[in-house]
Enzyme design. Structure first.
Site, PDB file in Angstrom:
ATOM      1  N   HIS A  60      49.280  44.490  39.690  1.00 49.29           N
ATOM      2  CA  HIS A  60      50.041  45.445  39.644  1.00 49.29           C
ATOM      3  C   HIS A  60      50.125  46.087  38.267  1.00 49.29           C
ATOM      4  O   HIS A  60      50.972  45.690  37.690  1.00 49.29           O
ATOM      5  CB  HIS A  60      51.311  44.979  39.925  1.00 49.29           C
ATOM      6  CG  HIS A  60      51.155  44.247  41.341  1.00 49.29           C
ATOM      7  ND1 HIS A  60      51.414  45.413  41.774  1.00 49.29           N
ATOM      8  CD2 HIS A  60      52.339  43.341  42.068  1.00 49.29           C
ATOM      9  CE1 HIS A  60      51.748  44.796  43.500  1.00 49.29           C
ATOM     10  NE2 HIS A  60      52.136  44.067  43.234  1.00 49.29           N
ATOM     11  N   HIS A 109      46.482  37.729  45.827  1.00 50.01           N
ATOM     12  CA  HIS A 109      47.968  38.322  46.362  1.00 50.01           C
ATOM     13  C   HIS A 109      46.851  37.147  47.820  1.00 50.01           C
ATOM     14  O   HIS A 109      47.775  37.024  48.616  1.00 50.01           O
ATOM     15  CB  HIS A 109      48.178  39.053  46.813  1.00 50.01           C
ATOM     16  CG  HIS A 109      48.503  39.999  45.709  1.00 50.01           C
ATOM     17  ND1 HIS A 109      49.344  39.017  45.072  1.00 50.01           N
ATOM     18  CD2 HIS A 109      49.026  41.161  45.305  1.00 50.01           C
ATOM     19  CE1 HIS A 109      50.123  40.540  43.936  1.00 50.01           C
ATOM     20  NE2 HIS A 109      49.970  41.391  44.574  1.00 50.01           N
ATOM     21  N   CYS A 161      43.735  33.691  44.566  1.00 53.57           N
ATOM     22  CA  CYS A 161      43.490  32.594  44.583  1.00 53.57           C
ATOM     23  C   CYS A 161      43.273  31.668  44.391  1.00 53.57           C
ATOM     24  O   CYS A 161      44.462  31.914  46.036  1.00 53.57           O
ATOM     25  CB  CYS A 161      45.131  33.273  43.422  1.00 53.57           C
ATOM     26  SG  CYS A 161      45.502  31.734  42.452  1.00 53.57           S
ATOM     27  N   GLU A 204      51.613  38.913  49.352  1.00 57.45           N
ATOM     28  CA  GLU A 204      51.216  38.080  49.342  1.00 57.45           C
ATOM     29  C   GLU A 204      51.652  36.809  50.864  1.00 57.45           C
ATOM     30  O   GLU A 204      51.366  36.535  50.718  1.00 57.45           O
ATOM     31  CB  GLU A 204      51.480  37.327  47.887  1.00 57.45           C
ATOM     32  CG  GLU A 204      51.601  35.782  48.379  1.00 57.45           C
ATOM     33  CD  GLU A 204      51.845  34.659  46.717  1.00 57.45           C
ATOM     34  OE1 GLU A 204      52.022  34.834  45.603  1.00 57.45           O
ATOM     35  OE2 GLU A 204      52.647  33.510  47.553  1.00 57.45           O
ATOM     36  N   THR A 214      54.407  32.721  45.765  1.00 58.86           N
ATOM     37  CA  THR A 214      53.464  31.669  44.240  1.00 58.86           C
ATOM     38  C   THR A 214      54.185  31.964  43.474  1.00 58.86           C
ATOM     39  O   THR A 214      54.660  31.301  42.279  1.00 58.86           O
ATOM     40  CB  THR A 214      52.270  31.930  43.807  1.00 58.86           C
ATOM     41  OG1 THR A 214      52.194  33.388  44.215  1.00 58.86           O
ATOM     42  CG2 THR A 214      51.364  31.486  45.369  1.00 58.86           C
ATOM     43  N   ASN A 247      56.359  39.449  39.772  1.00 58.91           N
ATOM     44  CA  ASN A 247      56.385  38.113  38.732  1.00 58.91           C
ATOM     45  C   ASN A 247      57.687  38.544  37.854  1.00 58.91           C
ATOM     46  O   ASN A 247      57.695  38.013  36.461  1.00 58.91           O
ATOM     47  CB  ASN A 247      55.282  37.352  38.245  1.00 58.91           C
ATOM     48  CG  ASN A 247      54.216  37.781  37.625  1.00 58.91           C
ATOM     49  OD1 ASN A 247      54.508  38.092  36.321  1.00 58.91           O
ATOM     50  ND2 ASN A 247      53.102  38.966  38.128  1.00 58.91           N
ATOM     51  N   SER A 267      50.020  40.405  35.403  1.00 59.62           N
ATOM     52  CA  SER A 267      48.825  41.075  34.664  1.00 59.62           C
ATOM     53  C   SER A 267      48.794  42.196  34.494  1.00 59.62           C
ATOM     54  O   SER A 267      48.510  43.643  34.616  1.00 59.62           O
ATOM     55  CB  SER A 267      49.281  42.593  36.589  1.00 59.62           C
ATOM     56  OG  SER A 267      50.394  41.381  37.121  1.00 59.62           O
TER      57      SER A 267
HETATM   58  S1  SF4 Z   1      50.206  33.958  39.389  1.00 64.09           S
HETATM   59 FE1  SF4 Z   1      49.827  32.203  40.059  1.00 64.09          FE
HETATM   60  S2  SF4 Z   1      49.271  32.129  41.831  1.00 64.09           S
HETATM   61 FE2  SF4 Z   1      49.506  34.117  41.285  1.00 64.09          FE
HETATM   62  S3  SF4 Z   1      47.870  34.740  40.793  1.00 64.09           S
HETATM   63 FE3  SF4 Z   1      48.435  33.911  39.139  1.00 64.09          FE
HETATM   64  S4  SF4 Z   1      47.471  31.777  39.116  1.00 64.09           S
HETATM   65 FE4  SF4 Z   1      47.058  32.817  41.459  1.00 64.09          FE
END
Ligand code: SF4
Length: 283
Positions: A41, A76, A98, A128, A166, A224, A266
């Site tokens: 993203h 994702h 991941c 995800e 996650t 996130n 990201s």
């Molecule tokens: S936030 Fe955690 S689960 Fe998501 S891509 Fe990064 S390491 Fe992997």
């Protein structure tokens, strides 16, 4: 003026791995290359890859229309159906899901197969979560809010297996699990929030508590980063959400003794450094 940059700001392991995998394909000269959804993203990174010939496909129908080439699955992850289509069309697959997300796919696959009903704590619209749902072979419910948890009624009579997106907020996850646990169902809880997210959130909260202003850097659609913003805003009223330095009007910031900076998973390092340098120079 003090500037505190979170040590956990920027690319997490899974995102770095996914982005590196795409650039590896570019270097190999594999053509045509596409990613199933934007690789991260972050518009800057996606634009750079586009200039290097990497296109983005966004739907099953676009995937079905491909005749050849490489398809990169982003961190994702995707539903099982997508792997099946890629295989049936004989396309080259580069799987950058991941490992923490793959772990959830394996859990829900195994638990649904053994008869559990799956509850995903997360955002139903997030790719995800869509991917995780696509590995469930039985009933599955997505719960994001306290109201949804309160209203949840289990109809299948099966054991409930609770997993999390996650990037979900750790404290919120615990609250929702607490609500569901009080209902007296047979429940197994697997906290699948990845450490990178938890550490980033904990550090962001700690910094936001002690600064006068907090800057959160990340893509507009990054879940996130949105969560980080929410956490920081709770602790520090002067919290700003920016994508790049362009969005930051340093002159409109009230005069501050101490500014904190964090960034979503990201956000490339160069963007964080640029913001940090500018904030230091301006104050
Ligand atoms: S936030 Fe955690 S689960 Fe998501 S891509 Fe990064 S390491 Fe992997």
């Amino acid at each position: 003026m003090e500037v505190i940059v979170a040590k956990t700001a920027g690319f997490c392991f899974g995102v770095k791995r996914a982005v590196d995998k795409v650039y590896e394909q570019v270097e190999k000269g594999t053509e045509p290359i596409c990613t199933y959804g934007p690789i991260i993203h972050n518009e800057e990174v996606v634009k750079d890859l586009e200039r290097k010939g990497v296109s983005v496909i966004n739907s099953v129908s676009e995937l079905k229309a491909l005749k050849e080439g490489t398809v990169v699955i982003r961190s994702h992850g995707v539903a099982k159906e997508i792997y099946d289509i890629i295989e049936s069309k004989g396309l080259h697959l580069v799987d950058a899901t991941c490992p923490f997300v793959l772990k959830i796919h394996n859990i829900v696959k195994k638990e649904s197969a053994s008869g559990s009903e799956i509850i995903i704590i997360g955002n139903d619209q997030h790719p995800e979560v869509e991917g995780i749902k696509g590995w469930c072979s039985g009933p599955v419910t997505v719960i994001e809010s306290a109201a949804e948890a309160e209203n949840f009624v289990q109809e299948s009579g099966k054991r409930l297996c609770i997993v999390s997106q996650t990037t979900f907020n750790y404290n919120k996850f615990n609250k929702l699990v607490e609500i569901l646990s009080k209902k007296g169902y047979d429940i197994i809880v697997l906290n699948t929030i990845c450490n990178a997210t938890e550490e980033r959130q904990t550090e962001a909260r700690a910094i936001a508590k002690r600064v006068d202003g907090m800057i959160v850097i990340g893509g507009r659609h990054s879940s996130n980063t949105q969560k980080l913003f929410e956490i920081c805003k709770n602790e520090c009223e002067n919290t700003y959400y920016i994508q790049t330095l362009v969005d930051l009007d340093v002159h409109s910031l009230p005069s501050m003794g101490c500014v904190g900076i964090t960034a979503g998973a990201s956000t490339p390092n160069n963007i964080i450094e640029e913001v940090q340098k500018n904030v230091r120079n301006e104050f």
